[in-house]
Design an enzyme around this catalytic site. Structure first.
Site, PDB file in Angstrom:
ATOM      1  N   ARG A 191       0.945  -0.979  -0.201  1.00  0.00           N
ATOM      2  CA  ARG A 191      -0.116   0.014   0.243  1.00  0.00           C
ATOM      3  C   ARG A 191       0.772   1.003  -0.063  1.00  0.00           C
ATOM      4  O   ARG A 191       0.936   2.010  -0.589  1.00  0.00           O
ATOM      5  CB  ARG A 191      -0.907   0.217   1.346  1.00  0.00           C
ATOM      6  CG  ARG A 191      -1.477   1.046   1.076  1.00  0.00           C
ATOM      7  CD  ARG A 191      -3.424   0.635   2.436  1.00  0.00           C
ATOM      8  NE  ARG A 191      -2.294   0.724   3.516  1.00  0.00           N
ATOM      9  CZ  ARG A 191      -3.829   0.910   4.690  1.00  0.00           C
ATOM     10  NH1 ARG A 191      -4.582   0.080   4.823  1.00  0.00           N
ATOM     11  NH2 ARG A 191      -3.046   0.949   5.922  1.00  0.00           N
ATOM     12  N   LYS A 205      -3.201   6.368   0.513  1.00  0.00           N
ATOM     13  CA  LYS A 205      -2.724   6.332   2.408  1.00  0.00           C
ATOM     14  C   LYS A 205      -2.103   8.090   2.245  1.00  0.00           C
ATOM     15  O   LYS A 205      -0.770   8.015   2.961  1.00  0.00           O
ATOM     16  CB  LYS A 205      -1.742   5.064   3.011  1.00  0.00           C
ATOM     17  CG  LYS A 205      -2.573   5.735   4.628  1.00  0.00           C
ATOM     18  CD  LYS A 205      -2.248   4.393   5.689  1.00  0.00           C
ATOM     19  CE  LYS A 205      -2.723   4.920   7.195  1.00  0.00           C
ATOM     20  NZ  LYS A 205      -4.063   4.903   7.529  1.00  0.00           N
ATOM     21  N   GLU A 253     -17.037   5.950   3.800  1.00  0.00           N
ATOM     22  CA  GLU A 253     -15.928   5.150   4.980  1.00  0.00           C
ATOM     23  C   GLU A 253     -15.820   6.212   6.397  1.00  0.00           C
ATOM     24  O   GLU A 253     -16.760   6.683   5.772  1.00  0.00           O
ATOM     25  CB  GLU A 253     -14.333   4.710   4.814  1.00  0.00           C
ATOM     26  CG  GLU A 253     -13.840   5.282   3.752  1.00  0.00           C
ATOM     27  CD  GLU A 253     -12.245   4.956   3.904  1.00  0.00           C
ATOM     28  OE1 GLU A 253     -11.682   4.341   4.802  1.00  0.00           O
ATOM     29  OE2 GLU A 253     -11.379   5.645   3.232  1.00  0.00           O
TER      30      GLU A 253
HETATM   31  N1  PLP Z   1     -10.109   4.687   6.167  1.00  0.00           N
HETATM   32  C1  PLP Z   1      -9.247   4.681   6.214  1.00  0.00           C
HETATM   33  C2  PLP Z   1      -9.071   6.582   6.249  1.00  0.00           C
HETATM   34  C3  PLP Z   1      -7.515   4.705   7.522  1.00  0.00           C
HETATM   35  O1  PLP Z   1      -6.822   6.404   8.021  1.00  0.00           O
HETATM   36  C4  PLP Z   1      -7.922   3.855   8.452  1.00  0.00           C
HETATM   37  C5  PLP Z   1      -6.520   3.721   9.008  1.00  0.00           C
HETATM   38  O2  PLP Z   1      -5.456   3.022   8.880  1.00  0.00           O
HETATM   39  C6  PLP Z   1      -7.976   2.839   7.876  1.00  0.00           C
HETATM   40  C7  PLP Z   1      -9.437   3.269   6.580  1.00  0.00           C
HETATM   41  C8  PLP Z   1      -8.115   1.386   8.038  1.00  0.00           C
HETATM   42  O3  PLP Z   1      -6.834   0.506   7.553  1.00  0.00           O
HETATM   43  P1  PLP Z   1      -6.035  -0.682   7.742  1.00  0.00           P
HETATM   44  O4  PLP Z   1      -7.004  -1.270   8.053  1.00  0.00           O
HETATM   45  O5  PLP Z   1      -5.574  -0.830   7.492  1.00  0.00           O
HETATM   46  O6  PLP Z   1      -5.292   0.367   9.081  1.00  0.00           O
HETATM   47  C1  COI Z   2      -5.778   3.408  12.345  1.00  0.00           C
HETATM   48  O1  COI Z   2      -4.990   2.333  12.076  1.00  0.00           O
HETATM   49  O2  COI Z   2      -7.153   2.349  12.728  1.00  0.00           O
HETATM   50  C2  COI Z   2      -6.049   4.222  11.869  1.00  0.00           C
HETATM   51  O3  COI Z   2      -7.229   4.946  12.066  1.00  0.00           O
HETATM   52  C3  COI Z   2      -4.669   5.259  12.304  1.00  0.00           C
HETATM   53  C4  COI Z   2      -4.939   6.202  12.272  1.00  0.00           C
HETATM   54  C5  COI Z   2      -4.127   6.953  13.530  1.00  0.00           C
HETATM   55  C6  COI Z   2      -4.534   6.670  10.976  1.00  0.00           C
END
Ligand code: PLP
Ligand code: COI
Length: 348
Positions: free
Chosen positions: A81, A185, A221
């Protein structure tokens, strides 16, 4: 230095630890990673990251298992990612090996900060990639810093895990643009959503739910986590180009499938909220946050609540049964108490 920490009350906040690991890209090569206890980065004031936001980051976790082993959860997914995010900024990106090696080194350097098993706590790893060469014209960065930090964390809000939260739909702010950068991200995405996120908290909501920015009719989301719902024996999650592909969501989809649920990745109209049995936010920090109510409000600050969607017993808000099962399985895999049949964890 051995830290004095209350492992049961870590919350999710910054702590300085022993060291971070840094590599720099210049003239076509990444430097050999350096371990440093100096967390201050010296940066030219013309660095691209400061003006044009050439920055992206990752978040993943290391766990101390019930068997005493140290596991990092799916670092290959975070590496991939970050490569997509950095490539979208047209910057140099670390390859998977460098990414994983630096995460491992960072955990080793800070092993005193890895919470023991049994506190529902972990070592949160934060890889960060940013453009650092001085520039004036708008251009992608040609010199890039890749730093990996980490620190001990408990639950995101400091409350017990699986504590339900309320959410509000964001009608007057978008997190991402149609054909924009929502699927990456990028640090910029967080800057974009910060004001709305603050407003939602100020008016008493735990989570903010963004809609698809093109039509505002479908669910995208939450501010920092994906949306997932249970409807009968289906796991339903949005299919949208403006959503960050969550590694937790991807993992929970596999868990759901293993449990015999049907996984539906498709557009979800706001109206469909009324038909969901269980709704959750999911992400690395929390795994799952149960959502007990979603309010639809015409505007965050001064708007009226036009309708509310309630999930579960409003008198006794709690995590839904199926969501709880999925959570236990995923946390068990991370803790080494449930067989890691998909080979998600790397063991140090
Ligand atoms: N969506 C957003 C906008 C986020 O900041 C995060 C956190 O990192 C997620 C989803 C969840 O992603 P992940 O499960 O890879 O942490
Ligand atoms: C996550 O890891 O689920 C987050 O939302 C991290 C956030 C601090 C960017």
């Amino acid at each position: 230095m051995k830290p004095e920490l209350d492992w049961s009350n870590l919350a999710f906040k910054h702590r300085t630890t022993n060291a971070m690991v840094v590599s720099r890209y210049k003239d076509g090569v990444w430097s050999t990673p350096e371990v440093t206890d100096n967390f201050n980065v010296e940066l030219n004031a013309y660095a691209g990251v400061l003006h044009y936001g050439s920055s992206c980051f990752e978040g993943l976790k290391a766990f101390r298992g019930a068997d005493g082993k140290v596991r990092i959860f799916r670092p290959d997914e975070n590496a991939a990612r970050m490569r997509r995010s950095g490539s979208h900024l047209d910057m140099a990106v670390p390859d998977e090996q460098l990414f994983i090696d630096m995460c491992i080194e960072c955990v080793k350097q800070n092993i005193d900060y890895l919470p023991p098993y049994g506190y529902n706590a972990s070592l949160y790893i934060r890889p960060l990639l940013f453009g650092c060469n001085p520039q004036l014209g708008i251009a992608s960065s040609t010199e890039v810093t890749f730093a990996v930090m980490c620190g001990p964390v408990g639950t995101y809000s400091g409350a017990g895990s699986l504590t339900p939260k309320t959410a509000v739909i964001s009608r007057d702010y978008d997190r991402a643009a149609p054909f924009g950068t929502g699927q990456f991200k990028l640090s910029a995405n967080y800057a974009t959503s910060l004001h709305a996120y603050n407003l939602a908290h100020k008016i008493g909501y735990g989570e903010l739910l963004f809609l698809d920015p093109a039509t505002h009719s479908k669910i995208d989301e939450f501010g920092s986590s994906n949306f997932l719902a249970i409807k009968g024996s289906s796991y339903v999650t949005p299919l949208s180009d403006s959503v960050l592909p969550s590694i937790t969501n991807k993992s929970l989809q596999s868990v759901a499938s293993d449990m015999g649920l049907t996984v539906e990745k498709r557009p979800i109209l706001v109206e469909e909220l009324a038909s969901f049995d269980e709704v959750n936010a999911c992400g690395t920090a929390v795994v799952i946050t149960p959502i007990c109510r979603i309010d639809d409000k015409s505007a965050l600050k001064d708007g009226q609540v036009t309708r509310s969607f309630v999930f579960g017993d409003p008198e006794h808000p709690a995590c839904g049964e199926i969501s709880h099962k999925m959570y236990d399985i995923l946390r068990g895999i991370q803790d080494g108490t449930v067989a890691d049949t998909h080979n998600w964890c790397i063991i140090l």
